[in-house]
Design an enzyme around this catalytic site. Structure first.
Site, short mmCIF file in Angstrom:
data_model
loop_
_atom_site.label_atom_id
_atom_site.label_comp_id
_atom_site.label_asym_id
_atom_site.label_seq_id
_atom_site.Cartn_x
_atom_site.Cartn_y
_atom_site.Cartn_z
N ARG A 1 0.92 -1.08 -0.13
CA ARG A 1 0.00 0.14 0.05
C ARG A 1 0.73 1.22 0.07
O ARG A 1 0.70 2.14 -0.64
CB ARG A 1 -0.94 0.08 1.07
CG ARG A 1 -2.13 -1.03 1.11
CD ARG A 1 -2.84 -1.13 2.41
NE ARG A 1 -1.94 -1.55 3.50
CZ ARG A 1 -2.30 -1.68 4.69
NH1 ARG A 1 -3.47 -1.28 5.34
NH2 ARG A 1 -1.44 -1.94 5.79
N ASN B 1 -6.26 -3.11 1.92
CA ASN B 1 -6.04 -4.65 2.23
C ASN B 1 -7.53 -5.11 2.38
O ASN B 1 -8.29 -4.33 2.88
CB ASN B 1 -5.06 -4.87 3.40
CG ASN B 1 -3.78 -4.63 3.18
OD1 ASN B 1 -3.09 -4.66 2.02
ND2 ASN B 1 -3.06 -4.85 4.42
#
Length: 103
Positions: free
Chosen positions: A28, A46
């Site tokens: 990320r 996620n």
């Protein structure tokens, strides 16, 4: 003619889901950095299923570059097995601001 009307600057939005070893490997954070480097806006998060999902918006050529990065590169420790892109569409103006990690 507005800024967004020339071919390379046409604004697009696309949703993505990345499969493989993509959680716990700073995916990320690297996605945020790459999006900002390319001048894009969007978000990334996620999933409980072990994938990473998100949305990217910006000039079509930069979004295409981001799609390649998401498909083939990712974070240094990630192992991408598949990248799925959906809902790609033209937009008149950016619907998001910044590039953020969602939880």
């Amino acid at each position: 003619m507005s800024d967004g009307e020339s071919a390379g600057n046409k604004l697009v939005s696309v949703d993505f889901e990345i499969f493989g070893y993509v959680q716990g490997v700073c995916f990320r954070m690297y996605t945020e950095k790459e999006g900002l480097r390319l001048g894009l806006v969007g978000w990334v998060k996620n999933t409980y299923g072990g994938t990473v999902v998100g949305q990217v918006q910006g000039p079509a050529d930069m979004v295409e570059e981001m799609k390649v990065w998401l498909s083939k590169e990712g974070s240094p420790s990630s192992r991408i097995t598949r990248a799925s892109f959906s809902n790609q569409r033209s937009i008149d103006k950016l619907e998001l601001s910044g590039f953020k990690t969602r939880f």
